[in-house]
Design a protein around this motif. Structure first.
Motif, PDB file in Angstrom:
ATOM      1  N   TYR A  26       0.842  -1.202   0.000  1.00 20.11           N
ATOM      2  CA  TYR A  26       0.000   0.000   0.000  1.00 20.11           C
ATOM      3  C   TYR A  26       0.877   1.253   0.000  1.00 20.11           C
ATOM      4  CZ  TYR A  26      -4.037  -2.894   1.320  1.00 20.11           C
ATOM      5  OH  TYR A  26      -5.051  -3.817   1.350  1.00 20.11           O
ATOM      6  N   GLY A  27       0.356   2.339  -0.608  1.00 19.38           N
ATOM      7  CA  GLY A  27       1.060   3.614  -0.618  1.00 19.38           C
ATOM      8  C   GLY A  27       1.449   4.013  -2.029  1.00 19.38           C
ATOM      9  N   SER A  28       1.782   5.294  -2.203  1.00 16.86           N
ATOM     10  CA  SER A  28       2.166   5.823  -3.514  1.00 16.86           C
ATOM     11  C   SER A  28       3.528   6.480  -3.402  1.00 16.86           C
ATOM     12  CB  SER A  28       1.142   6.868  -3.998  1.00 16.86           C
ATOM     13  OG  SER A  28      -0.146   6.309  -4.081  1.00 16.86           O
ATOM     14  N   LEU A  29       4.473   6.011  -4.199  1.00 17.00           N
ATOM     15  CA  LEU A  29       5.819   6.578  -4.168  1.00 17.00           C
ATOM     16  C   LEU A  29       5.803   8.029  -4.622  1.00 17.00           C
ATOM     17  CD1 LEU A  29       7.951   3.663  -5.669  1.00 17.00           C
ATOM     18  CD2 LEU A  29       7.623   4.243  -3.260  1.00 17.00           C
ATOM     19  N   ILE A  30       6.619   8.849  -3.980  1.00 12.65           N
ATOM     20  CA  ILE A  30       6.768  10.251  -4.364  1.00 12.65           C
ATOM     21  C   ILE A  30       8.251  10.582  -4.423  1.00 12.65           C
ATOM     22  CG2 ILE A  30       4.545  10.995  -3.437  1.00 12.65           C
ATOM     23  CD1 ILE A  30       6.004  11.967  -0.962  1.00 12.65           C
ATOM     24  N   GLY A  31       8.571  11.680  -5.111  1.00 11.20           N
ATOM     25  CA  GLY A  31       9.977  12.051  -5.263  1.00 11.20           C
ATOM     26  C   GLY A  31      10.284  13.465  -4.848  1.00 11.20           C
ATOM     27  N   SER A  32       9.279  14.171  -4.325  1.00 10.54           N
ATOM     28  CA  SER A  32       9.510  15.534  -3.856  1.00 10.54           C
ATOM     29  C   SER A  32       8.407  15.879  -2.865  1.00 10.54           C
ATOM     30  CB  SER A  32       9.528  16.522  -5.022  1.00 10.54           C
ATOM     31  OG  SER A  32      10.019  17.782  -4.591  1.00 10.54           O
ATOM     32  N   SER A  33       8.370  17.126  -2.447  1.00 12.69           N
ATOM     33  CA  SER A  33       7.404  17.539  -1.414  1.00 12.69           C
ATOM     34  C   SER A  33       6.045  17.880  -2.007  1.00 12.69           C
ATOM     35  CB  SER A  33       7.966  18.728  -0.635  1.00 12.69           C
ATOM     36  OG  SER A  33       8.947  18.303   0.267  1.00 12.69           O
ATOM     37  N   MET A  34       5.472  16.927  -2.701  1.00  6.68           N
ATOM     38  CA  MET A  34       4.141  17.074  -3.286  1.00  6.68           C
ATOM     39  C   MET A  34       3.547  15.675  -3.421  1.00  6.68           C
ATOM     40  SD  MET A  34       2.027  19.429  -4.316  1.00  6.68           S
ATOM     41  CE  MET A  34       3.235  20.759  -4.310  1.00  6.68           C
ATOM     42  N   TYR A  35       2.254  15.549  -3.143  1.00  8.62           N
ATOM     43  CA  TYR A  35       1.637  14.231  -3.254  1.00  8.62           C
ATOM     44  C   TYR A  35       0.606  14.214  -4.391  1.00  8.62           C
ATOM     45  CZ  TYR A  35      -1.622  16.496   0.090  1.00  8.62           C
ATOM     46  OH  TYR A  35      -2.473  17.353   0.727  1.00  8.62           O
ATOM     47  N   PRO A  36       0.249  13.033  -4.896  1.00 13.09           N
ATOM     48  CA  PRO A  36      -0.551  12.912  -6.122  1.00 13.09           C
ATOM     49  C   PRO A  36      -1.890  13.624  -6.108  1.00 13.09           C
ATOM     50  CG  PRO A  36       0.460  10.809  -5.610  1.00 13.09           C
ATOM     51  CD  PRO A  36       0.728  11.702  -4.432  1.00 13.09           C
ATOM     52  N   ALA A  37      -2.546  13.730  -4.951  1.00  8.54           N
ATOM     53  CA  ALA A  37      -3.874  14.346  -4.907  1.00  8.54           C
ATOM     54  C   ALA A  37      -3.861  15.807  -5.333  1.00  8.54           C
ATOM     55  CB  ALA A  37      -4.462  14.227  -3.502  1.00  8.54           C
ATOM     56  N   PHE A  38      -2.695  16.423  -5.365  1.00  8.30           N
ATOM     57  CA  PHE A  38      -2.611  17.810  -5.794  1.00  8.30           C
ATOM     58  C   PHE A  38      -2.592  17.973  -7.311  1.00  8.30           C
ATOM     59  CE2 PHE A  38      -1.765  19.145  -1.455  1.00  8.30           C
ATOM     60  CZ  PHE A  38      -2.357  20.393  -1.438  1.00  8.30           C
ATOM     61  N   GLY A  39      -2.787  16.862  -8.008  1.00  5.99           N
ATOM     62  CA  GLY A  39      -3.030  16.906  -9.450  1.00  5.99           C
ATOM     63  C   GLY A  39      -1.987  17.651 -10.252  1.00  5.99           C
ATOM     64  N   LYS A  40      -2.347  18.828 -10.730  1.00  6.26           N
ATOM     65  CA  LYS A  40      -1.497  19.570 -11.671  1.00  6.26           C
ATOM     66  C   LYS A  40      -0.144  19.934 -11.087  1.00  6.26           C
ATOM     67  CE  LYS A  40      -3.416  24.110 -10.449  1.00  6.26           C
ATOM     68  NZ  LYS A  40      -4.169  25.289 -10.955  1.00  6.26           N
ATOM     69  N   TYR A  41      -0.038  20.013  -9.774  1.00  8.19           N
ATOM     70  CA  TYR A  41       1.245  20.373  -9.155  1.00  8.19           C
ATOM     71  C   TYR A  41       2.165  19.174  -8.971  1.00  8.19           C
ATOM     72  CZ  TYR A  41      -1.243  24.668  -7.882  1.00  8.19           C
ATOM     73  OH  TYR A  41      -1.972  25.828  -7.912  1.00  8.19           O
ATOM     74  N   PHE A  42       1.608  17.977  -9.003  1.00  6.49           N
ATOM     75  CA  PHE A  42       2.411  16.778  -8.766  1.00  6.49           C
ATOM     76  C   PHE A  42       3.203  16.415 -10.013  1.00  6.49           C
ATOM     77  CE2 PHE A  42       2.879  12.094  -8.710  1.00  6.49           C
ATOM     78  CZ  PHE A  42       3.652  11.981  -7.558  1.00  6.49           C
ATOM     79  N   ASP A  43       4.513  16.350  -9.885  1.00  6.82           N
ATOM     80  CA  ASP A  43       5.397  16.046 -11.011  1.00  6.82           C
ATOM     81  C   ASP A  43       5.877  14.601 -10.878  1.00  6.82           C
ATOM     82  OD1 ASP A  43       7.256  15.887 -13.013  1.00  6.82           O
ATOM     83  OD2 ASP A  43       8.323  17.726 -12.479  1.00  6.82           O
ATOM     84  N   ASP A  44       5.232  13.707 -11.583  1.00  8.25           N
ATOM     85  CA  ASP A  44       5.551  12.288 -11.462  1.00  8.25           C
ATOM     86  C   ASP A  44       6.933  11.961 -12.022  1.00  8.25           C
ATOM     87  OD1 ASP A  44       4.845   9.670 -10.642  1.00  8.25           O
ATOM     88  OD2 ASP A  44       4.396   9.124 -12.714  1.00  8.25           O
TER      89      ASP A  44
END
Length: 522
Positions: A321-339
């Motif tokens: 469970y969980g979503s990997l991130i690479g900076s100080s932004m999480y996926p729910a923020f949509g347009k701001y999240f840089d995958d």
């Protein structure tokens, strides 16, 4: 396979379930798809032979003051979401709708916001909400003169707040601000009331009843609420900081709902609960104190990023469970999240060793990871990290501390080397997550000091165009990643145990627990 890996790690003693204490133009805006003015009667209840109330377990006590303008801890905001509202409020879909306000208009030049207060809306003490209350609440947080009140930096964009009449408030900005509306979720408080610290009064669907420090907080339904009434008559938050006690309280029937559980805890619950799955909307990372050696060296920080296998953390500690991130932004923020930043660093032991050698640490070093002991997900994460760092010669020791100690000494006092924790966003804006890393921010607990980052952030908050602002925020996120400001791990899955016979859990793109929709099915 994930379950097998978890069992192996448990046998190796790397995890513990026993550790103790985690627009243009003028527009008339009205709610769409959110709460609207409801009837004067409480929401209908199903027939039942049990009291129409529940007990909700939480892993930490709230801030000493319950005044929402003084709240520091995410857990306090999570609970008080049910008590307070602003002119605007968020929806589970991530939209902003009027709350204390009935509607608003924005001038063509984007400088003047005019809000109409809901007719008949009341505070929990029975007083009507007036324009004076709104003006006082906003100005209170622009340049605070009252001890403990936190300045809301984006409100510095306000030139003037004026009560035009009893139900009309006009806010004039110094310059256009595309994110401004999101900050008007700021709690509206009665201007003449001075008891917010111990007996808070707001306009939300629940009203405060009592608090026993380190034990419980009691709320009751506010029957004069302007919108759809809460279903439950009463909610008692029970503070359970000991990880063992969480499961026992659920299994014994003492607690009906508990959020932010680990997959290991959920697996032990039995058949009396349904599990709702969302995301915590947190940036979980190993945060590094740049004022402490060797974390002032970017090569060391980059080595840590390469040494840690984030997917293994998810598999071993969280059953995938969980979503990997690479900076100080999480996926729910949509347009701001840089995958594209998610896999900027890949697990590479040899590269990590080379970076450490280049930084002057060919044999590694010793470090301490401070973790709030009441948050099992962060403890489990830290335990896996300790084992992974051994591969590159780094000896890490976990220092479990109470939540109060973590807040006072680690977060405020900045007395730590590294800490595993999750950082939330107080509003649905990129600024809420990124401003803390500017060099002059009072909550810059990692002591990040990067002129390029400061410039990118300033470019973002000064942008009048949404696309330009989004691009600037993404440049700031990339700066954090490239400079390995922290070891970013994941946005944790939010596993919520709900006793069978209850329903209505709603997830939001910010860290809140909305109890207004919780209800008994029979």
């Amino acid at each position: 396979m994930k379950r097998k890996l978890l069992e192996v790690l448990l046998l190796l003693g790397l995890l513990s379930a026993v550790l103790c204490g985690c627009g243009g133009g003028s527009a008339d805006k009205t709610p769409e798809g959110g709460q609207t003015s409801g009837s004067s009667e409480p929401a209908a209840q199903p027939a039942a032979d049990h009291p129409n109330e529940i007990t909700v377990g939480i892993a930490q006590d709230l801030d000493e003051s319950l005044d929402p303008h003084k709240a520091v801890a995410a857990g306090t905001k999570e609970v008080m979401f049910n008590v307070f509202e602003g002119l605007m409020k968020p929806t589970p879909e991530g939209d902003l709708i009027p709350a204390v306000a009935e509607k608003y208009e924005v001038s063509n030049d984007q400088l003047v916001y005019t809000f109409t207060i809901r007719d008949g809306i009341k505070f929990h003490n029975g007083q009507p909400v007036t324009a004076g209350d709104v003006v006082n609440s906003i100005t209170r947080c622009i340049e605070p003169s009252e001890a403990g009140v936190l300045a809301v930096e984006p409100l510095s964009a306000v030139e003037k707040v004026t009560g035009m009449d009893e139900r009309t408030v006009q806010i004039r900005l110094k310059e256009p601000n595309t994110e401004f509306l999101a900050y008007l979720t700021l709690a509206i408080l009665p201007a003449e009331y001075d008891g917010q610290d111990t007996a808070p009064v707001g306009t939300g669907p629940f009203k405060f009843v009592s608090r026993a420090a380190q034990d419980n907080i009691v709320l009751e339904r506010f029957d004069d609420y302007w919108g759809e009434k809460a279903y439950l008559d009463k909610v008692t938050y029970k503070i359970i900081e000991n990880a063992d006690s969480i499961l026992m309280s659920l299994q014994s029937g003492a607690v009906d709902l508990f959020a932010h559980l680990t997959s290991t805890q959920v697996a032990q619950l039995g058949d009396d609960f349904n599990i709702e799955e969302g995301t915590m909307n947190l940036v979980q990372a190993m945060y590094l104190n740049h004022a402490e050696k060797p974390f002032d060296d970017v090569r060391v920080r980059q080595a840590l990023c390469c040494a840690i296998d984030r997917q293994q953390i998810l598999d071993l500690a969280f059953d995938g469970y969980g979503s990997l991130i690479g900076s100080s932004m999480y996926p729910a923020f949509g347009k701001y999240f840089d995958d594209s930043l998610t896999n900027y660093y890949t697990h590479d032991v040899e590269k990590a060793k080379a970076l450490l050698a280049d930084a002057g640490y060919p044999d590694g070093f010793s470090m301490t990871i401070t973790v709030p002991s009441n948050y099992q997900p962060h403890i489990d994460t830290a335990q896996v990290i300790v084992e992974q760092l051994k591969e590159v010669g780094i000896t890490a020791e976990i220092l479990p501390v109470t939540w109060e100690s973590w807040l006072n000494d680690t977060y405020v006092g900045r007395q730590f080397q590294a800490t595993v924790v999750g950082v939330d966003a107080s509003t649905m804006t990129a600024r809420a997550l990124l401003e803390r890393f500017t060099s002059t921010a009072g909550n810059n607990f990692i002591n990040y000091n990067n002129a390029e980052y400061d410039a990118f952030f300033q470019e973002a908050v000064s942008a009048a165009d949404d696309a330009a602002q989004t691009a600037a925020y993404k440049k700031a996120e990339a700066n954090l990643t490239e400079n390995a400001a922290n070891v970013y791990i994941q946005d944790l899955a939010d596993l919520v145990a709900v006793r069978k016979g209850l329903e209505g859990v709603r997830f939001y793109p910010i860290y809140v627990l909305d109890l207004a929709g919780i209800r008994y099915t029979a």
